[in-house]
Design a protein around this motif. Structure first.
Motif, PDB file in Angstrom:
ATOM      1  N   GLN A 136       0.824  -1.199   0.000  1.00  0.00           N
ATOM      2  CA  GLN A 136       0.000   0.000   0.000  1.00  0.00           C
ATOM      3  C   GLN A 136       0.864   1.256   0.000  1.00  0.00           C
ATOM      4  OE1 GLN A 136      -2.521  -0.630   3.439  1.00  0.00           O
ATOM      5  NE2 GLN A 136      -4.070  -1.716   2.242  1.00  0.00           N
ATOM      6  N   ARG A 196      -4.964  11.689  -2.644  1.00  0.00           N
ATOM      7  CA  ARG A 196      -6.210  11.282  -1.994  1.00  0.00           C
ATOM      8  C   ARG A 196      -6.512  12.079  -0.723  1.00  0.00           C
ATOM      9  NH1 ARG A 196      -7.956   6.094  -3.781  1.00  0.00           N
ATOM     10  NH2 ARG A 196      -6.490   5.140  -5.233  1.00  0.00           N
ATOM     11  N   HIS A 238      -3.144  10.139   2.830  1.00  0.00           N
ATOM     12  CA  HIS A 238      -2.533   9.374   1.744  1.00  0.00           C
ATOM     13  C   HIS A 238      -1.099   8.988   2.112  1.00  0.00           C
ATOM     14  CE1 HIS A 238      -2.492   8.973  -2.953  1.00  0.00           C
ATOM     15  NE2 HIS A 238      -2.242   7.842  -2.338  1.00  0.00           N
ATOM     16  N   VAL A 262     -12.838   0.245   4.240  1.00  0.00           N
ATOM     17  CA  VAL A 262     -12.941   0.732   2.861  1.00  0.00           C
ATOM     18  C   VAL A 262     -12.618   2.219   2.793  1.00  0.00           C
ATOM     19  CG1 VAL A 262     -14.550   1.152   0.953  1.00  0.00           C
ATOM     20  CG2 VAL A 262     -14.615  -1.020   2.184  1.00  0.00           C
ATOM     21  N   ARG A 263     -13.166   2.981   3.719  1.00  0.00           N
ATOM     22  CA  ARG A 263     -12.959   4.432   3.679  1.00  0.00           C
ATOM     23  C   ARG A 263     -11.501   4.811   3.926  1.00  0.00           C
ATOM     24  NH1 ARG A 263     -18.573   6.808   6.419  1.00  0.00           N
ATOM     25  NH2 ARG A 263     -19.858   6.341   4.574  1.00  0.00           N
ATOM     26  N   ARG A 305      -8.949   2.898   3.163  1.00  0.00           N
ATOM     27  CA  ARG A 305      -8.254   2.537   1.927  1.00  0.00           C
ATOM     28  C   ARG A 305      -8.468   3.619   0.871  1.00  0.00           C
ATOM     29  NH1 ARG A 305      -6.537  -2.793   2.211  1.00  0.00           N
ATOM     30  NH2 ARG A 305      -7.824  -4.262   3.393  1.00  0.00           N
ATOM     31  N   GLU A 306      -9.703   4.084   0.735  1.00  0.00           N
ATOM     32  CA  GLU A 306      -9.995   5.122  -0.258  1.00  0.00           C
ATOM     33  C   GLU A 306      -9.251   6.422   0.045  1.00  0.00           C
ATOM     34  OE1 GLU A 306     -14.228   5.281  -0.022  1.00  0.00           O
ATOM     35  OE2 GLU A 306     -14.531   3.675  -1.495  1.00  0.00           O
ATOM     36  N   GLY A 328     -16.120   9.982   5.705  1.00  0.00           N
ATOM     37  CA  GLY A 328     -16.233  10.424   4.324  1.00  0.00           C
ATOM     38  C   GLY A 328     -16.674  11.871   4.217  1.00  0.00           C
TER      39      GLY A 328
END
Length: 458
Positions: free
Chosen positions: A57, A71, A75, A112-113, A115-116, A233
């Motif tokens: 990652q 991001r 990030h 997920v968030r 990672r995003e 988010g």
């Protein structure tokens, strides 16, 4: 920067170095992994370290940043997840023998968030079994970076210890009666229990559905705000504010009392004095019938937790740690009438806190009555109730509450709690930023002493 400076820098400082090219996500991730290898045998903060995943990652983040894909502030920032948070392909144990080999097929929403947002996942942190009140012997206690003969607190102790010791920059935790804020207080870091429902808990193993919250643990309120923005988010809208004229209520019932260690009282009073010197107006506030809170908390928590575990408790009772099993069995003895009365009390408690907050911007109290003990107290006994006495009201009401490091008593951190109205999470974080700037709370822990437990690998 040297490794020690890098690992205790703020998230914005590291992010700026990434973008200037003076640091890379791979370099910082390798430094975190090396520190985990060096210090975690004494701390026992991690159940699983995902080194290969983290480096992959980090390489991706480095490649993206160099190619112009940004991001946001997380990030390439190494973080950790409490090990009741689903991670596809990475085991999620909940600190229990029952799930020792459990590997989820999909990620939790918060996973997920993150990672995003481009965060780098270093691993899964240790916790009390199923986030309840005791350590499972297969995993052992997470020790405190300020004195490894003491606990880092529960149940998000692994997340708090990892952040405090510089093993990661932020971590996800959960809080049902204080399980973010109590470890944050013991470890000298910042932890936010957000407004109920603000952070989604899909894919996070439940303890008590109506009390559970998920939130960030970081080394400052500013870093916690960045982590919260990724978890929700939503936008990052917290900023330090001028304290001149800000009205703050000191919760009289929790600022003093026979349960309080004198050193904690002194540190809390010094923090209040610092706020007054900065121009804040402090007034005493009262919440009626707080003496009913301990009982009401148990009459909500115990049966809700028992309902979650009913099938496993019948099938595999011996797989639980003895204290966990005891608490689950106690839940079946709570009557429906007791549970309903506790829910009625919650409504009144929320109204009383709202009434107290009509004349002040936030309510202040010590986070815990004492500094980190040597072991976590049993949830359902007197010591356990006392430990959560100042944190659990925010779980019953769902109001946001932030714990930050207010100073030290005999070399151990002391937490201060800021409670605000529902939805005013940004205000709690903004006040936290301002207060942290006034206080002597930003130190690097010495990791002194001899660990109370050895690391056990199930």
């Amino acid at each position: 920067m040297r490794n020690s400076e890098i690992l205790f820098a703020s998230i914005p400082q590291v992010a700026a170095c990434y973008r200037s090219g003076s640091l890379s996500p791979v370099e910082v991730t390798r430094a975190c992994l090396a520190r985990i290898e060096e210090l975690d045998p004494a701390l026992n903060a991690f159940i699983s370290v995902t080194a290969e995943l983290a480096l992959a990652q980090a390489v991706q983040a480095e490649t993206e940043l160099r190619s112009g894909t940004d991001r946001g502030p997380l990030h390439g920032i190494p973080v950790a997840l409490k090990d009741l948070t689903d991670t596809a392909g990475v085991r999620t144990t909940c600190g229990s023998r029952l799930l020792a080999d459990h590997v989820p097929g999909q990620d939790a929403v918060v996973t997920v968030r993150l990672r995003e947002a481009g965060a780098v996942l270093l691993g899964k942190t240790n916790l009390l079994e199923f986030a309840y009140g005791s350590v499972h012997p297969d995993y052992g206690q997470t020790n405190n970076p300020w004195d490894v003969t003491r606990t880092s607190g529960g149940s998000s102790g692994g997340s708090a210890a990892a952040v405090a010791a510089g093993l990661c920059f932020a971590a996800f935790g959960t809080d049902t009666g204080g399980s973010i804020r109590i470890p944050a207080a013991y470890c000298g870091v910042t932890g936010l229990k957000p407004t109920y429902g603000l952070v989604p808990l899909d894919g996070v193993f439940p303890l008590s559905w109506s009390l559970d919250h998920g939130g960030p643990i970081a080394r400052s309120s500013g870093d916690a705000a960045l982590m919260l923005a990724a978890l929700t988010g939503g936008p990052h809208d917290a900023a330090p504010r001028d304290l001149q004229g800000v009205r703050l209520g000191v919760l009289a019932e929790h600022a003093r009392g026979p349960d309080m260690q004198q050193g904690v009282v002194e540190v809390f009073d010094q923090a209040c004095d610092a706020l007054r010197r900065a121009g804040a107006v402090l007034v005493e506030v009262h919440i009626p019938q707080l003496d009913r809170m301990d009982t009401a908390m148990m009459h909500v928590l115990l049966p809700e937790a028992s309902a979650v575990h009913a099938a496993w408790l019948q099938q595999s009772p011996g797989a639980y740690a003895p204290d966990t099993r005891m608490h689950l069995e106690q839940g079946f003895a709570v009557s429906g009438v007791e549970h309903v009365r506790a829910q009625q009390y919650r409504r009144k408690l929320a109204l009383d806190f709202l009434a107290a907050l009509t004349d002040v911007d936030a309510i202040l109290s010590p986070t815990v009555a004492w500094v980190a003990p040597h072991e976590d107290p049993v949830v359902s006994d007197n010591e356990g109730s006392t430990e959560a006495r100042r944190t659990a009201p925010a779980n019953l009401t769902g109001f946001p509450a932030l714990s930050l490091n207010a100073g030290f008593s005999e070399g151990l951190p002391v937490g201060l709690q800021i409670t605000t109205r529902p939805g005013a999470d940004a205000l709690a974080l903004s006040l936290g930023m301002s207060l942290e700037a006034l206080l002597d709370g930003n130190r690097i822990p010495p990791l002194g002493g001899t660990p109370t437990t050895e690391r056990r690998t199930p």
